[in-house]
Structure formats: C-alpha cells, structure tokens
Design a protein around this motif. Structure first.
Motif, short mmCIF file in Angstrom:
data_model
loop_
_atom_site.label_atom_id
_atom_site.label_comp_id
_atom_site.label_asym_id
_atom_site.label_seq_id
_atom_site.Cartn_x
_atom_site.Cartn_y
_atom_site.Cartn_z
N ALA A 69 0.85 -1.20 0.00
CA ALA A 69 0.00 0.00 0.00
C ALA A 69 0.87 1.24 0.00
CB ALA A 69 -0.93 -0.01 1.21
N ASN A 70 0.32 2.33 -0.52
CA ASN A 70 0.99 3.63 -0.55
C ASN A 70 2.34 3.55 -1.25
OD1 ASN A 70 1.10 6.42 -0.02
ND2 ASN A 70 2.18 6.10 1.91
N LEU A 71 2.37 2.88 -2.38
CA LEU A 71 3.63 2.69 -3.10
C LEU A 71 4.20 3.99 -3.65
CD1 LEU A 71 2.83 -0.63 -4.99
CD2 LEU A 71 4.54 -0.29 -3.20
N LEU A 72 3.37 5.02 -3.80
CA LEU A 72 3.84 6.31 -4.29
C LEU A 72 4.25 7.24 -3.14
CD1 LEU A 72 1.28 7.01 -7.16
CD2 LEU A 72 3.55 5.97 -7.31
N ASP A 73 4.21 6.72 -1.91
CA ASP A 73 4.54 7.54 -0.74
C ASP A 73 3.78 8.86 -0.77
OD1 ASP A 73 5.65 8.38 1.60
OD2 ASP A 73 7.61 8.88 0.76
N ALA A 74 2.45 8.74 -0.86
CA ALA A 74 1.60 9.93 -0.96
C ALA A 74 1.67 10.76 0.32
CB ALA A 74 0.15 9.50 -1.21
N SER A 75 1.40 12.03 0.16
CA SER A 75 1.40 12.94 1.31
C SER A 75 0.01 13.52 1.51
CB SER A 75 2.40 14.07 1.10
OG SER A 75 2.02 14.90 0.02
N LYS A 76 -0.22 13.99 2.72
CA LYS A 76 -1.39 14.79 3.05
C LYS A 76 -0.90 16.20 3.31
CE LYS A 76 -4.88 15.48 6.68
NZ LYS A 76 -5.32 15.04 8.04
N ASP A 77 -1.39 17.15 2.52
CA ASP A 77 -0.92 18.54 2.60
C ASP A 77 -2.08 19.44 3.02
OD1 ASP A 77 1.72 17.90 1.59
OD2 ASP A 77 0.76 17.66 -0.36
N GLU A 78 -1.84 20.27 4.03
CA GLU A 78 -2.87 21.18 4.54
C GLU A 78 -2.35 22.61 4.53
OE1 GLU A 78 -5.38 19.32 7.90
OE2 GLU A 78 -3.41 18.39 8.13
N PHE A 79 -3.27 23.53 4.20
CA PHE A 79 -2.94 24.95 4.09
C PHE A 79 -3.89 25.70 5.03
CE2 PHE A 79 -2.12 22.66 0.23
CZ PHE A 79 -0.88 23.10 -0.20
N PHE A 80 -3.33 26.31 6.09
CA PHE A 80 -4.13 26.94 7.13
C PHE A 80 -4.05 28.47 7.02
CE2 PHE A 80 -2.83 22.84 8.76
CZ PHE A 80 -3.95 22.36 9.41
N HIS A 81 -5.20 29.11 6.95
CA HIS A 81 -5.31 30.57 7.02
C HIS A 81 -5.90 30.88 8.40
CE1 HIS A 81 -4.98 30.95 2.52
NE2 HIS A 81 -5.39 29.69 2.64
N LYS A 82 -5.12 31.51 9.28
CA LYS A 82 -5.53 31.70 10.67
C LYS A 82 -5.74 33.17 10.99
CE LYS A 82 -2.83 27.62 12.04
NZ LYS A 82 -1.76 27.10 12.92
N PHE A 83 -6.83 33.43 11.76
CA PHE A 83 -7.19 34.80 12.12
C PHE A 83 -7.59 34.82 13.60
CE2 PHE A 83 -8.36 33.75 7.80
CZ PHE A 83 -7.73 34.73 7.06
N ASP A 84 -7.39 35.98 14.24
CA ASP A 84 -7.75 36.11 15.65
C ASP A 84 -9.23 36.40 15.84
OD1 ASP A 84 -5.22 35.59 16.74
OD2 ASP A 84 -4.59 37.67 16.47
N THR A 85 -9.78 37.27 15.01
CA THR A 85 -11.16 37.73 15.20
C THR A 85 -11.91 37.66 13.88
OG1 THR A 85 -10.68 40.05 14.69
CG2 THR A 85 -10.35 39.32 16.97
N LEU A 86 -13.24 37.79 13.95
CA LEU A 86 -14.05 37.82 12.75
C LEU A 86 -13.69 39.01 11.87
CD1 LEU A 86 -16.40 36.88 10.98
CD2 LEU A 86 -17.96 38.14 12.49
N GLY A 87 -13.46 40.16 12.50
CA GLY A 87 -13.07 41.33 11.72
C GLY A 87 -11.77 41.09 10.97
N ASP A 88 -10.80 40.44 11.61
CA ASP A 88 -9.55 40.12 10.93
C ASP A 88 -9.80 39.18 9.75
OD1 ASP A 88 -8.21 41.67 12.73
OD2 ASP A 88 -7.48 39.99 13.95
#
Length: 775
Positions: A728-747
């Motif tokens: 299984a996973n012979l292509l050595d697949a990755s899981k990639d995540e991109f997070f956009h983080k904010f403190d407040t709703l206005g931000d």
C-alpha cells in the motif's frame, strides 16, 4: 452468474426489517414453502482460495443499493472496513491521517451525514457528529458491504448522504473453518503480526459461527510545518519537524447463532466486540524567529487510546395472521478512555526560557438500546405491506477534563494540576412508526412508505462539578416519506428513481450550553440545546447495464436540498477575554467604569453559538464499472473503475461556500489478472481524492491528498491454501494542509492574518504477507 449471498438469520431478518431493497426480493427468491430459507451454506474455503475474480453484485433491490462481497476487496488484503469502503463509489475520508480511513463521507458530506449500520442496525461511535469510525471493524468479520444511496421508510432516516451497511458473517450463510496468519512491515522496518480465525458448523440444534481477529496496527509518519506571517510567504515566522508513531493492537470477535423454531419460526442471536488499545508518541522540534531572537522548543507529546465497541442482538421471526412478524431487541455500546498530553520546553537564544504542559482526559460512554416490531403481509396478488414501529433509547455520558503544568526551574518534574472539567449527559428517546408498500407489475418494481420519527432529548451538563450549571430539553418530530421505482428496460438495462426525505440531528457539542473559552481564535463558543435537526429532500436517478455474465456498469445522478442548516453565528455578547480586558482597565484606573472601558477598547472578539440559519444544496454524479474483459477474449482479466463528482452551496457568516470538508471528486481504478495455469493472480489499484476546503470562524483550511497506489500478488496451493503479498501507498503519498488563521471575525473579513501555515505529512509504503488456510 455468481449468486448474491443470502443474508443470515439475524442479519437477514434485520435486512428484511430495515433494508427495504432486500425484503420483498429476498422473500420471493429464498423462502421455501415451509417458511425456511432454501439453499446450502457457502463454503468458507471459497473465501480462502478464490476460483475466479469477484465483481460488484447486481442486486434486484428496488431502492438503489450497491453490494460488494468480501471477495471483491480481499485480494488486496484489507485490514479494516475502512480499507474496504475506500474502494466503493463516492466514499471519501477527508481529515483522516495519511494511510488511515476512519470517518467515511458519502457524497463528500461530513461523517454526520453518512449513516453507518452493522447488520442493518445503528451503532454508537466515537464522533461528536454521531459518526462511526469504520476502521474499528476488521475486514475478516465482514460478509459484504452495502451502499444504500437513498432512504426507505423501514430504516432510520438520519442518512442525508446515504448509508454504509456492514453485513457481518453469520452462521446460516457460511460453513467451514479457516485461519489467517500474516505480518505487516512499515516503511521504517517495524514488523507486526496479524491473526484471524473463523469457524461455522451445526451445533446446539442450529448453526453457529465464531470468529476472532487480533492485529497489531502500526503507523509512523513524518510531518513538516512552515508558518508565515501571510500567504505571500515572504516572512517565515516559525517551522516544526515532527515524528509521530501510532502503535497499538485491535482485538475483535463476532458470534452468530441461528435455529429454526417450529414450522415457521427462526431465532437468531448475534454479537460483536472490538477493542482498540493504542499508544501515540510525538517528538517535535520547533524554531521561531522574533526580530533578532531565535526561540526553539522541544515539544514531546503522547496519548493513550482505549476504545471499545460491542453489540448484542436477538431476533425472532415467525408466520402469524397470514403474514410474517419480526421482533428485534438490540443493545450496543461504545466506550472511550483516552489521555493526551503535550509539553513544551522553550529556549531563547540557547538559554532556557520556560517549560509548560497541557493534558486532557476523555471519559465517554455511549449506549443505544432498540426494540422493533414489524409485520409483513401480502396485499392483493402483486403487492406487500410492511407495518412496524421502532423504539430507540440513546444515552451519551461524556466528561472532558483538562490539566496544566508550568515549571519554576529548568528540569522540574512534570506534575499536572487539575484545570477544569466539563461533563454532560445527553439522552434521546425515539418512537418511530412506519408503513411501507412494495410490489412488482411486469417490468416495474415499486416501493413507497412513510416514517414518522419522534425525538425527545434531555441535556444535562456541569462545569467543575457544579451540578446546578444547567439542563435543557428539546423535542421534535419529522415525517419522512420515501418512494422508489425500478424499471427493467431490457434483461440487461434498468433505470431507478428514488425520492426520499432524510434528517441529520445536531452534533453533541452543538447542544451543550457550556462556554468554551477561545474555541475559535480569540472568540468563545457556547452550545445551543434548542437546535432543530437539519432535513433534506433528495432525488436519485440511475441507470445500470449488465455486461456479459459478471460485469456491470452504472451511473447515478443525485441532489439533496438541505433545510435548517446548522452554522456558527455571533450572539453579540463579548468574549470572556474582552470582559477580562475591560475589568483590568477599570482596576488599573484606565477607565472609570466598564462602559467607559468598552468605549475606549471596543470589542473585537465575541461569543458564538450554533443556529439553524438557512438552506444548502448538494448535487453530483456517480459512475462505476466492474467487469471482466471477456468481450476482448480476456476472461481472466477484471477491471474496476468508479468516479464521483460533487458540488454544493452553503451560506455562512462570510457568504457562500461549499459544504465543509467536501472533496470535489474521488475515483478508484484498477485491475486483477488471474493466471489459472499457474494458480496465481496479481493486481493493481489506484485511488485519488480531490481537494477539500473548510471555513470556520477564525480558520480556513484546504486539504490535499496524494494518490494511493496498491498492488498484490497471490499464489494458491490446491483448494485450501493461498498466500498473498500486498503493498500500500507505493507512491509515498502525502497529506498537505494549508491553514489561514485569524484572531477575530473582523480580521478574517479584512484578511488580516495571524498566521499562514503549510503542513505536510508522509507515512511511506507498507507491505503485508498473509497466508490463508481452509480446513
């Protein structure tokens, strides 16, 4: 043509009562004149040494059902039901770690929209959204997997996206014994054993089947995180390298007993038990840049997971008053006792700056008890009526305790102190009557019914042991009509049409009115016990064509119109952090009163809650192909292909978006080549899941998975032994995540970033060598 397996006494009776697609056809095909089920048990040695390639079953169900025997999956040697379900059309696993398949999502909708059944019954699970983690059930316990695309009146209606029915092996269906012995090797060289045994025979005046399975589950992965001030990635704020190891063992067993009683009665007992013991260790190194200072941190973490699922069922079916009556009594439980901790030892420019830690303990008990009474009888010459009532009682007892620690000097021993506890008890009682009619008229088969679901819920919660903190109740009733039509255009072609209304109950944490500080950035959250359930009107339109003797190709279009969608909304109350800020201003003399402080320092963080805010829609197309290539003279070559594409629309606090964590597409493609002269086979499969997005208050995430390439080679020895090597996973697949983080709703509205993070994890290929021996 390969015969579709008959259901067992317990799972069959449940299917008759709960899975309308099976009921009338199964009675017509398999019932003998004396009321018993005709036919001989299937020999288990056919599971061990497969004489031919297995394809998707083409069932005679009126409702849209896809059915896959264990043999369809087995040559790739799946360890869990998750490894099986990932191959069926439309099944996605957004959020699962790389090479893990736990929370299944049909039509790309979250796990709470997908109903998971075992032998046609609801079971409690680990998910806060009422979902069941399918990787908890070992593949060796399974007879077949069914995908139920639309609701019917004689089945619980909480399946907006559809249902996965895990049909376990049972005593009436199988005969014989076999052993499964194997080893798994991870990319880092770790080797772990797996063992399974199944036996079925006549005993105690009936038939009995017992199975056990013990498998070590090991997964090591490497994770890298890079954090920037914003998506331009011009300023690197910090980075982190992490090695995580999950090392555990699953124990499971199932037991099935069935016996004929009198001339027409059948008594069935069924049970299963699954226990997961797992240790998770994390070793992280972080480096952060603050002007000319370099801040480093060693961040060790660990967790222990102790979870168990079990269920018992008793069913009795007998002829009465010109029809067939069924009585079901079932009880299922889920328990979770898990501990997780993380420490941080910080150094500034090489000098110790501080050490602290946080820990949490989860103690969860979830129990469901159900009783069902149903009667089925003929109505006229070509139709049948089923009348029934379901009673279900669910109790979820959950306690979440947090601890904290802070060192005074470098090298101080870790000693956690109690920080706080939030405990809750949610009880739900349901009484759901239904009526359903079905029949056939020439080339047309039809089914129509009404189900009336009543829910009475009580919620109690406490913080830090104060039992006076709160209690609430909420009652709601929903009428769920359904109708299905199957039109046999020819012997090879048929069209199906389904119309059904379904329901999704609120997540548990959405119901508990306890204030959670900083749940969304700087914003707080409080649950809403008065939430109404979401409902959906759905349409499925499909075409299916038989290809030769074993092949089948199909395409299905679906649409769901979701009402009373639950989303996060602003209560307008300031967060606890803002209240503390204003009180500090008054205490420090910066303001004469709270009102003056509010003017000087306007609130920018709030208390949010969940509410029924509006509507959403989901639509898409599903295609699947499963066939030998005998039209090209390649009878020993089987090909498999399925592809699903989905689209959706939701309005949230920022405007329009798709449903959260909905993969836009998912497909599987593969082949199996049998070599009869060599008593051998080999095959390859490839799976790809599209990108998914999530937007919640304070954070927006995109998740991408690499392609999963698997392969196997098999050698058979006579009619009793088979040896398989799979990878299984012979292509050595990755899981990639991109997070956009904010403190407040206005931000978040202004795109004023707190942080932009890129995170990637890899787990490397894994290999498995398995021997099966029938005797």
């Amino acid at each position: 043509m390969k015969r579709h397996p008959r259901a067992s006494s317990l799972s069959r009776a449940l299917a008759l009562a709960l899975l309308p697609a099976i009921a009338p056809v199964a009675l017509a095909q398999d019932a003998a004149p004396d009321g018993s089920i005709a036919g001989d048990p299937k020999q288990l040695d056919t599971i061990v040494v497969q004489g031919e390639i297995a394809y998707r079953n083409r069932t005679d169900d009126t409702a849209p059902v896809l059915s896959y025997d264990l043999e369809y999956f087995q040559r790739f040697e799946p360890n869990t039901v998750g490894d099986m379900v990932k191959r069926v059309p439309g099944a996605a696993f957004v959020g699962s770690d790389i090479m893990e398949f736990d929370g299944v999502q049909l039509r790309g909708l979250g796990g709470g929209y997908t109903q998971v059944l075992i032998n046609g019954k609801k079971v409690p699970g680990a998910g806060d959204d009422r979902s069941f983690w399918v990787d908890r059930i070992p593949a060796e316990m399974v007879d077949r997997i069914e995908v139920l695309r639309s609701n019917s009146a004689n089945r619980s209606g909480d399946a907006v996206a559809g249902a996965i029915n895990i049909v376990l092996r049972d005593a009436y269906e199988f005969d014989g014994s076999y052993l499964r012995l194997g080893v798994n090797r991870a990319f880092d060289g770790e080797v772990n054993p797996t063992f399974g045994a199944v036996t079925s025979t006549e005993a105690l005046g009936g038939r009995i089947l017992a199975g056990i399975n013990v498998q070590d589950r090991y997964r090591a992965k490497n994770k890298r995180s890079d954090r920037f001030s914003d998506p331009s990635m011009e300023e690197l704020v910090s980075w982190e390298d992490q090695v995580e190891v999950k090392d555990g063992r699953d124990y499971s067993g199932n037991l099935s007993y069935t016996a004929d009683v009198g001339e027409t009665g059948r008594l069935s007992l069924d049970g299963f038990y699954v226990k997961t013991d797992r240790d998770v260790t994390e070793v992280s190194f972080e480096e952060e840049y603050d002007d000319d200072d370099v801040i480093t941190a060693d961040v060790p973490g660990m967790a222990t997971v102790d979870q168990a699922n079990w269920g018992l069922g008793l069913e009795y079916r007998f002829d009465m008053a010109g029809g067939t009556t069924e009585l079901d009594v079932d009880h299922a439980r889920f328990t979770d006792e898990s501990w997780e901790s993380e420490e941080e030892h910080v150094y500034e420019n090489g000098e110790w700056d501080g050490s602290e830690g946080e820990a949490e303990y989860i103690d969860a008990r979830d129990a469901e008890t159900s009783f069902k009474l149903a009667h089925r009888r003929a109505v006229g010459a070509t139709a049948e009526m089923e009348l029934g009532i379901d009673y279900r009682r669910k109790k979820r007892d959950f306690a979440f305790t947090t601890y904290e620690w802070e060192a005074g000097d470098e090298g101080d021993a870790v000693a956690y102190a109690l920080d706080g506890t939030v405990a809750s008890v949610i009880e739900e009682k349901r009484l759901d009557p239904y009526i359903q009619f079905s029949g056939e008229a020439g080339v047309l088969a039809w089914e129509a019914g009404l189900r009336y679901e009543t829910t009475r819920s009580d919620i109690r919660y406490e913080e830090d042991g104060d039992e006076r903190d709160g209690a609430a109740s909420k009652d709601y009733d929903e009428l769920l009509p359904s109708a299905h039509l199957r039109w046999n255009l020819t012997d090879a072609d048929r069209i199906s049409l389904s119309l059904a209304r379904s329901i999704k109950r609120p997540n548990f944490n959405e119901l508990i009115p306890a204030l959670l500080d900083g749940e969304f950035g700087d914003n707080d959250y409080i649950g809403n016990p008065q939430l109404a359930p979401e409902t959906a009107n759905g349409v499925d339109l499909g075409w299916e064509h038989r290809l030769g003797r074993n092949g089948v190709v199909g395409i299905n279009f679906f649409y769901r119109d979701v009402k009373d969608l639950i989303e996060v909304v602003n209560t307008g109350a300031p967060s606890r952090e803002m209240l503390d800020t204003w009180e500090d201003m008054v205490d420090d003399g910066e303001a004469a009163s709270i009102e003056e402080a509010m003017i000087a320092e306007p609130a920018d963080s709030w208390v949010f809650t969940s509410a029924n805010v509006g509507d959403g829609s989901v639509y898409g197309v599903e295609f699947d192909l499963s066939t030998p290539l005998n039209m090209f003279g390649l009878d020993d070559t089987g090909v498999f292909l399925n592809y699903s594409w989905v689209e959706s629309e939701v309005d949230d606090f920022l405007g329009e978006r798709r449903f959260n964590n909905q993969a836009r597409s998912v497909y599987n493609v593969g082949f199996i080549q049998d070599l009869p002269a060599l008593a051998a086979s080999f095959g390859i499969s490839y799976r790809m899941q599209g990108d998914a997005h999530e937007r919640i208050l304070g954070e927006e995430v995109t998740v991408e998975y690499g392609g999963d390439l698997e392969a196997f080679v098999e050698k058979r020895f006579g009619k009793s032994v088979a040896v398989r090597l799979s990878a299984a996973n012979l292509l050595d697949a990755s899981k990639d995540e991109f997070f956009h983080k904010f403190d407040t709703l206005g931000d978040q509205v202004d795109r004023d970033y707190d942080e932009y993070e890129l995170e990637s994890e890899e787990a490397g290929p894994s290999y498995q060598l398995v021997m099966r021996w029938a005797f």
